[in-house]
Design an enzyme around this catalytic site. Structure first.
Site, PDB file in Angstrom:
ATOM      1  N   CYS A  35       0.808  -1.230   0.000  1.00  0.00           N
ATOM      2  CA  CYS A  35       0.000   0.000   0.000  1.00  0.00           C
ATOM      3  C   CYS A  35       0.835   1.271   0.000  1.00  0.00           C
ATOM      4  CB  CYS A  35      -0.937  -0.020   1.189  1.00  0.00           C
ATOM      5  SG  CYS A  35      -1.863  -1.552   1.247  1.00  0.00           S
ATOM      6  N   HIS A  83      -2.870   8.234   5.799  1.00  0.00           N
ATOM      7  CA  HIS A  83      -3.049   6.881   5.270  1.00  0.00           C
ATOM      8  C   HIS A  83      -4.488   6.454   5.585  1.00  0.00           C
ATOM      9  CE1 HIS A  83      -1.938   3.107   3.607  1.00  0.00           C
ATOM     10  NE2 HIS A  83      -2.143   2.444   4.720  1.00  0.00           N
ATOM     11  N   GLU A 122      -1.679   5.740  13.504  1.00  0.00           N
ATOM     12  CA  GLU A 122      -1.302   6.916  12.720  1.00  0.00           C
ATOM     13  C   GLU A 122      -1.514   8.191  13.536  1.00  0.00           C
ATOM     14  OE1 GLU A 122      -3.149   7.150   8.858  1.00  0.00           O
ATOM     15  OE2 GLU A 122      -1.825   8.790   8.227  1.00  0.00           O
ATOM     16  N   LYS A 146      -9.558   8.132   1.568  1.00  0.00           N
ATOM     17  CA  LYS A 146      -9.938   6.727   1.323  1.00  0.00           C
ATOM     18  C   LYS A 146     -11.422   6.509   1.607  1.00  0.00           C
ATOM     19  CE  LYS A 146      -5.577   4.209   1.867  1.00  0.00           C
ATOM     20  NZ  LYS A 146      -4.600   5.238   2.289  1.00  0.00           N
ATOM     21  N   HIS A 187      -9.550   2.100  -0.616  1.00  0.00           N
ATOM     22  CA  HIS A 187      -8.126   1.828  -0.482  1.00  0.00           C
ATOM     23  C   HIS A 187      -7.646   1.208  -1.791  1.00  0.00           C
ATOM     24  CE1 HIS A 187      -4.235   1.119   0.786  1.00  0.00           C
ATOM     25  NE2 HIS A 187      -4.424   0.564   1.971  1.00  0.00           N
ATOM     26  N   PHE A 236       1.372  -2.747   4.744  1.00  0.00           N
ATOM     27  CA  PHE A 236       1.612  -4.045   5.383  1.00  0.00           C
ATOM     28  C   PHE A 236       3.095  -4.359   5.200  1.00  0.00           C
ATOM     29  CE2 PHE A 236      -2.831  -6.174   4.877  1.00  0.00           C
ATOM     30  CZ  PHE A 236      -3.246  -5.578   6.055  1.00  0.00           C
TER      31      PHE A 236
END
Lengths: 91, 410
Positions: free
Chosen positions: B170, B302, B313, B334, B339, B398
């Site tokens: 990502c 994010h 975050e 998002k 996403h 990830f």
């Protein structure tokens, strides 16, 4: 039959967490066993495979619920699927 | 921290952008929908949707590739390359740049993608394993290879310099853009077409996301108390980056300066995010841009909408910005474009550059109640008109791979 579900769930939890089976009871939590979130997801997957059921996405998400919750969820899912003990595919 | 003398290096500017997402087929449509708080999340459109537990997604709708690609080229292109090509063409046109005016070896194309030509791969595997086919399509490899989008964009814009794909799940887009910035600063190239593309909603990948139990079944609600997870998206975002001197020499008006890049790795858990790693990437981006924390007015987070990401975050933003964190307008787009994985950072940079250019920050859509653990100034309800001098765009993947871009007015 119910006891069978319980012991099979606890067997899987013990095997997946690498803990002694005697240390795994319905009063234990995944947190107690040091199981992290990814391991918990894998454990729920193994249980789904063993019983041929689908459990809720947030099953075992925070790891603080006792394993009785997981056993209950399997019972409910089996009842939903219309059979008392699911196909023992990977048990 | 190691101080870099940036005065000797060329400044890097963005002169054009293009996008295709669930919100529209060009950057303008994408940006207008974001400002309107309009979500592109809808019922999953897939031949096997009825069997899937994934019921919603932010998909590119009503896309007719034959309208954009000639008959001979089209069979070579997976959906991911179609998206990349369309967005890259738009970026080049918007930049007012004729690639033929720049020597080919001085042009780079660097495109991030999480997985590449996934639906082509999945289709051929289905034929092979499920239908017992004896052979697969001869274009299977060239459609599926992760570098295909970069190759097709390179052909379209005469790029004969460094051309390659970057993959970091990502964070792929932001890592790709960071590589382009480094090549421009190093003087290896004068222009780079860069960004990210993803089109991974195959049956097997959708099943794989289901198995991870991180998908929301209602909608995407980042930083909100009722958030239940992420919603998959797809699309592409592309940018023309140039050295400031190259842009000036051809009389181009920069959209913004791509002032800083920050990359870090958690070197830890394969899925659980680390506040330290995320904060390190934000600090690195600020240092690289020569910015103080107080220079930053806006962060495009994010903000996946998972329980873990949004809390981590939030902590990372507090760690990196200290008391100034409370004065930063934070949003997660998002909530609207979903996403888009390897394309996420690129679609979010379009939003971040829009905020900088127009002085307006898009809202985090679908927001219900505040979560005390996400104690930031989250822009909700509607877009917020405000001066944005500089902004960050965060991507945390990830595997603990973090990449942050810092932009400011040119």
């Amino acid at each position: 039959m119910n006891d069978d579900v319980e012991s099979r769930v606890l067997d899987i939890v013990a095997r997946q967490s690498g803990k002694d089976r005697a240390a795994v009871t319905t009063e234990t939590t995944l947190k107690d066993l040091g199981v992290d979130s990814l391991e918990a997801i894998e454990m729920v997957f193994e249980i789904e495979e063993a019983f041929g059921v689908q459990l809720a996405d947030d099953q075992a998400r925070d790891g603080t619920e006792t394993l009785q919750g997981l056993v209950d969820a399997v019972h409910i899912a089996l009842a939903h699927a219309g059979h008392a003990a699911g196909p023992a595919r990977a048990a | 921290m190691h101080a870099v003398d940036r005065t000797a290096m060329p400044r890097v500017v963005v002169t054009g952008m293009g996008a295709i997402s669930a919100l529209g087929h060009d950057a303008h449509a994408h940006w207008r929908a974001l400002l309107a708080g309009q979500s592109g999340i809808a019922a999953l459109d897939h031949p096997r949707a009825a069997e899937l537990r994934v019921k919603i997604a932010a998909q590119v709708r009503a896309f007719e590739p034959a309208r954009h690609v000639d008959d001979r080229t089209l069979p070579l292109l997976d959906r991911v390359s179609q998206f990349a090509l369309l967005a890259a063409r738009e970026a080049v046109t918007a930049a007012g740049w004729d690639p033929e005016t720049t020597p080919g070896p001085r042009i780079a194309v660097i495109i991030g993608t999480g997985i590449g030509g996934e639906t082509s791969r999945d289709d051929e595997c289905r034929k092979l394993y499920a239908e017992g086919a004896a052979r697969v399509h001869p274009f299977s490899i060239v459609r599926a290879m992760a570098s295909a989008p970069a190759s097709h964009v390179a052909s379209a814009c005469h790029a004969m310099g460094p051309v390659f794909a970057v993959t970091s799940a990502c964070a792929s887009s932001n890592h790709a853009i960071a590589q382009a910035v480094l090549l421009l600063r190093a003087g290896v190239v004068d222009v780079a077409v860069t960004g990210g593309a993803e089109a991974s909603m195959s049956y097997s990948v959708l099943r794989a996301w289901e198995a991870m139990r991180v998908l929301a079944d209602d909608t995407c609600r980042p930083f909100c108390a009722q958030r239940k997870g992420l919603v998959l998206g797809e699309g592409a975002g592309m940018f023309v980056l140039e050295s400031a001197t190259h842009a000036a020499a051809r009389g181009a008006t920069p959209l913004a300066e791509l002032a800083g890049i920050g990359m870090s790795s958690d070197a830890g858990d394969i899925v659980a995010p680390s506040a330290d790693g995320s904060a390190a990437a934000m600090r690195a981006a600020l240092a690289d841009a020569g910015m103080r924390p107080s220079d930053v007015d806006h962060i495009n987070a994010h903000g996946t909408g998972t329980v873990a990401n949004d809390v981590t975050e939030t902590r990372a933003i507090h760690d990196a910005f200290g008391t100034h964190a409370a004065r930063i307008a934070v949003t997660s787009t998002k909530s609207m474009h979903g996403h888009a994985l390897g394309a996420a950072g690129a679609l979010e940079l379009v939003a971040t550059l829009g905020a900088l250019r127009d002085g307006i920050v898009p809202p985090t859509a679908n927001f219900l109640d505040r979560d005390g653990a996400c104690d930031l100034d989250i822009v909700t309800g509607g877009a917020r008109r405000m001066a944005v001098r500089a902004a960050l765009s965060n991507s945390f993947a990830f595997g603990g791979l973090n990449a942050v871009l810092a932009v400011r007015r040119a």
